[in-house]
Design a protein around this motif. Structure first.
Motif, PDB file in Angstrom:
ATOM      1  N   THR A 195      40.175 -33.641  57.557  1.00 44.30           N
ATOM      2  CA  THR A 195      38.982 -34.409  57.223  1.00 44.30           C
ATOM      3  C   THR A 195      38.715 -34.411  55.726  1.00 44.30           C
ATOM      4  OG1 THR A 195      37.643 -32.434  57.610  1.00 44.30           O
ATOM      5  CG2 THR A 195      37.915 -33.949  59.454  1.00 44.30           C
ATOM      6  N   ALA A 196      39.251 -33.440  54.984  1.00 46.97           N
ATOM      7  CA  ALA A 196      39.062 -33.404  53.535  1.00 46.97           C
ATOM      8  C   ALA A 196      39.961 -34.441  52.870  1.00 46.97           C
ATOM      9  CB  ALA A 196      39.386 -32.009  52.999  1.00 46.97           C
ATOM     10  N   PRO A 197      39.436 -35.202  51.901  1.00 47.50           N
ATOM     11  CA  PRO A 197      40.278 -36.189  51.216  1.00 47.50           C
ATOM     12  C   PRO A 197      41.458 -35.515  50.524  1.00 47.50           C
ATOM     13  CG  PRO A 197      37.939 -36.512  50.706  1.00 47.50           C
ATOM     14  CD  PRO A 197      38.053 -35.211  51.426  1.00 47.50           C
ATOM     15  N   GLN A 209      42.098 -32.107  47.559  1.00 47.22           N
ATOM     16  CA  GLN A 209      43.027 -30.992  47.704  1.00 47.22           C
ATOM     17  C   GLN A 209      44.204 -31.100  46.730  1.00 47.22           C
ATOM     18  OE1 GLN A 209      42.565 -28.373  49.731  1.00 47.22           O
ATOM     19  NE2 GLN A 209      40.604 -29.234  50.362  1.00 47.22           N
ATOM     20  N   LEU A 210      44.527 -32.337  46.317  1.00 46.55           N
ATOM     21  CA  LEU A 210      45.702 -32.602  45.481  1.00 46.55           C
ATOM     22  C   LEU A 210      45.266 -33.398  44.249  1.00 46.55           C
ATOM     23  CD1 LEU A 210      48.016 -33.734  48.427  1.00 46.55           C
ATOM     24  CD2 LEU A 210      48.117 -31.519  47.260  1.00 46.55           C
ATOM     25  N   ALA A 256      47.511 -32.179  54.115  1.00 48.99           N
ATOM     26  CA  ALA A 256      47.075 -33.352  53.352  1.00 48.99           C
ATOM     27  C   ALA A 256      48.294 -33.927  52.647  1.00 48.99           C
ATOM     28  CB  ALA A 256      45.998 -32.978  52.328  1.00 48.99           C
ATOM     29  N   ARG A 257      48.300 -35.237  52.419  1.00 49.10           N
ATOM     30  CA  ARG A 257      49.411 -35.840  51.678  1.00 49.10           C
ATOM     31  C   ARG A 257      48.978 -37.157  51.078  1.00 49.10           C
ATOM     32  NH1 ARG A 257      54.172 -36.048  55.883  1.00 49.10           N
ATOM     33  NH2 ARG A 257      55.319 -36.733  54.034  1.00 49.10           N
ATOM     34  N   GLN A 258      49.694 -37.572  50.026  1.00 45.13           N
ATOM     35  CA  GLN A 258      49.390 -38.824  49.362  1.00 45.13           C
ATOM     36  C   GLN A 258      50.646 -39.316  48.643  1.00 45.13           C
ATOM     37  OE1 GLN A 258      46.316 -38.098  46.430  1.00 45.13           O
ATOM     38  NE2 GLN A 258      47.499 -36.505  45.387  1.00 45.13           N
ATOM     39  N   HIS A 259      50.617 -40.601  48.272  1.00 43.54           N
ATOM     40  CA  HIS A 259      51.708 -41.197  47.498  1.00 43.54           C
ATOM     41  C   HIS A 259      51.186 -41.517  46.110  1.00 43.54           C
ATOM     42  CE1 HIS A 259      55.283 -43.588  46.662  1.00 43.54           C
ATOM     43  NE2 HIS A 259      54.474 -44.489  46.139  1.00 43.54           N
ATOM     44  N   LEU A 260      51.995 -41.218  45.070  1.00 46.21           N
ATOM     45  CA  LEU A 260      51.611 -41.463  43.688  1.00 46.21           C
ATOM     46  C   LEU A 260      52.665 -42.344  43.037  1.00 46.21           C
ATOM     47  CD1 LEU A 260      50.767 -37.746  42.838  1.00 46.21           C
ATOM     48  CD2 LEU A 260      49.081 -39.547  43.249  1.00 46.21           C
ATOM     49  N   MET A 268      52.242 -23.002  44.252  1.00 37.95           N
ATOM     50  CA  MET A 268      51.825 -22.192  45.397  1.00 37.95           C
ATOM     51  C   MET A 268      50.881 -21.076  44.970  1.00 37.95           C
ATOM     52  SD  MET A 268      53.127 -18.864  45.757  1.00 37.95           S
ATOM     53  CE  MET A 268      53.931 -17.907  44.465  1.00 37.95           C
ATOM     54  N   SER A 269      50.002 -20.710  45.899  1.00 44.05           N
ATOM     55  CA  SER A 269      49.125 -19.554  45.696  1.00 44.05           C
ATOM     56  C   SER A 269      48.683 -19.028  47.053  1.00 44.05           C
ATOM     57  CB  SER A 269      47.893 -19.931  44.869  1.00 44.05           C
ATOM     58  OG  SER A 269      46.974 -20.678  45.644  1.00 44.05           O
ATOM     59  N   VAL A 270      48.200 -17.801  47.050  1.00 44.45           N
ATOM     60  CA  VAL A 270      47.532 -17.333  48.260  1.00 44.45           C
ATOM     61  C   VAL A 270      46.338 -18.250  48.491  1.00 44.45           C
ATOM     62  CG1 VAL A 270      48.290 -14.932  48.095  1.00 44.45           C
ATOM     63  CG2 VAL A 270      46.220 -15.646  46.891  1.00 44.45           C
ATOM     64  N   GLU A 271      45.979 -18.431  49.738  1.00 42.99           N
ATOM     65  CA  GLU A 271      44.947 -19.414  50.072  1.00 42.99           C
ATOM     66  C   GLU A 271      43.642 -19.159  49.319  1.00 42.99           C
ATOM     67  OE1 GLU A 271      43.039 -21.548  54.050  1.00 42.99           O
ATOM     68  OE2 GLU A 271      44.377 -19.827  54.251  1.00 42.99           O
ATOM     69  N   ALA A 272      43.289 -17.894  49.126  1.00 47.48           N
ATOM     70  CA  ALA A 272      42.026 -17.556  48.472  1.00 47.48           C
ATOM     71  C   ALA A 272      41.978 -18.001  47.012  1.00 47.48           C
ATOM     72  CB  ALA A 272      41.789 -16.050  48.562  1.00 47.48           C
ATOM     73  N   LYS A 273      43.140 -18.211  46.387  1.00 47.50           N
ATOM     74  CA  LYS A 273      43.176 -18.584  44.972  1.00 47.50           C
ATOM     75  C   LYS A 273      43.478 -20.065  44.741  1.00 47.50           C
ATOM     76  CE  LYS A 273      44.627 -14.083  43.119  1.00 47.50           C
ATOM     77  NZ  LYS A 273      45.631 -13.369  42.279  1.00 47.50           N
ATOM     78  N   TYR A 274      43.748 -20.816  45.797  1.00 47.81           N
ATOM     79  CA  TYR A 274      44.176 -22.201  45.602  1.00 47.81           C
ATOM     80  C   TYR A 274      43.111 -23.033  44.888  1.00 47.81           C
ATOM     81  CZ  TYR A 274      46.150 -26.801  46.352  1.00 47.81           C
ATOM     82  OH  TYR A 274      46.649 -28.066  46.142  1.00 47.81           O
ATOM     83  N   GLU A 275      41.863 -22.856  45.239  1.00 54.37           N
ATOM     84  CA  GLU A 275      40.795 -23.625  44.609  1.00 54.37           C
ATOM     85  C   GLU A 275      40.786 -23.406  43.097  1.00 54.37           C
ATOM     86  OE1 GLU A 275      37.725 -26.398  44.642  1.00 54.37           O
ATOM     87  OE2 GLU A 275      39.001 -25.745  46.297  1.00 54.37           O
ATOM     88  N   LYS A 276      41.058 -22.185  42.668  1.00 48.49           N
ATOM     89  CA  LYS A 276      41.079 -21.856  41.240  1.00 48.49           C
ATOM     90  C   LYS A 276      42.244 -22.517  40.517  1.00 48.49           C
ATOM     91  CE  LYS A 276      41.547 -17.896  38.096  1.00 48.49           C
ATOM     92  NZ  LYS A 276      41.650 -16.396  38.004  1.00 48.49           N
TER      93      LYS A 276
END
Length: 218
Positions: free
Chosen positions: A38-40, A44-45, A148-152, A193-201
């Motif tokens: 549900t997140a755009p 996330q990317l 999640a995925r997208q084309h660029l 890549m990162s541990v999930e807890a650090k991905y936002e950072k």
């Protein structure tokens, strides 16, 4: 720098030519994202004008690499000034089987960490195989789920971009940005890549580095 759990490479720290990148790359326009959550995908990317932002334009530096001493694998990339850079040593057996499994090319990470990093790999892929299938295969091989995925598109590059969730035995839940771009018969696989807890950072750092990633080999 400790090895990251995905595509770690074994080689010493190299000297690279550095120049501060002060403007964004032209021509990038993210296309509509194919979402599996549900997140755009764009949240996330993140992608687009990150390198030109005050956040990164003075803290990133551009590097040029020629892995294996072979010009067809050359690429440029910008990474944070404080990060360490390593390129892989030539492994004749891996290169001989480069149509079967990705070959490690380079990795970048903050010093002293093993739960955050950027890796570059390559795979020799038939011209008729779509890049979306390369990402699907990568996720399957790494026991990951694409969330999640997208084309660029740009003037000279087409990138398939996805976020993969997986689990590492030693680190736990992981999030990995997997992006693929073709240069002739070579497909480069960029992962942040990162541990999930650090991905936002770190997700904006991964996006800024991806903006700058340009295969330059002939």
């Amino acid at each position: 720098m400790k090895r990251s759990p995905i595509g770690a490479v074994a080689a010493g720290l190299i000297v690279v030519t550095v120049c501060i990148l002060t403007r964004a790359l032209p021509g990038w326009t993210p296309a509509a994202a194919l979402q599996t959550t549900t997140a755009p995908a764009t949240a996330q990317l993140p992608f687009g004008d990150l390198l030109a932002s005050d956040e990164f334009k003075k803290t990133f530096a551009a590097h040029q690499f020629t892995p294996f001493g072979d010009g067809k694998f050359s690429f440029s990339i910008s990474i944070p000034n404080a990060w360490e850079s390593r390129v892989s040593e030539v492994d004749p057996d891996q290169i001989a089987h480069d149509t079967e499994a990705p070959v490690p090319v380079a990795e970048f990470a903050p010093g002293g960490t093993d739960d955050v990093g950027i890796n570059v790999q390559y795979l020799r892929v038939p011209a008729d195989k779509p890049l979306t299938a390369v990402i699907d295969d990568y996720a399957k091989t790494n026991n990951g789920t694409l969330v999640a995925r997208q084309h660029l598109d740009s003037r000279d590059r087409s990138i398939e971009d996805a976020l993969m969730k997986s689990n590492a035995d030693d680190l736990g839940a992981m999030l990995t940005r997997v992006s693929v771009v073709r240069r002739g018969a070579i497909v480069f696989i960029y992962t942040g890549m990162s541990v999930e807890a650090k991905y936002e950072k770190f997700k904006r750092i991964f996006g800024a580095a991806l903006e700058s990633f340009i295969p330059t080999g002939s």
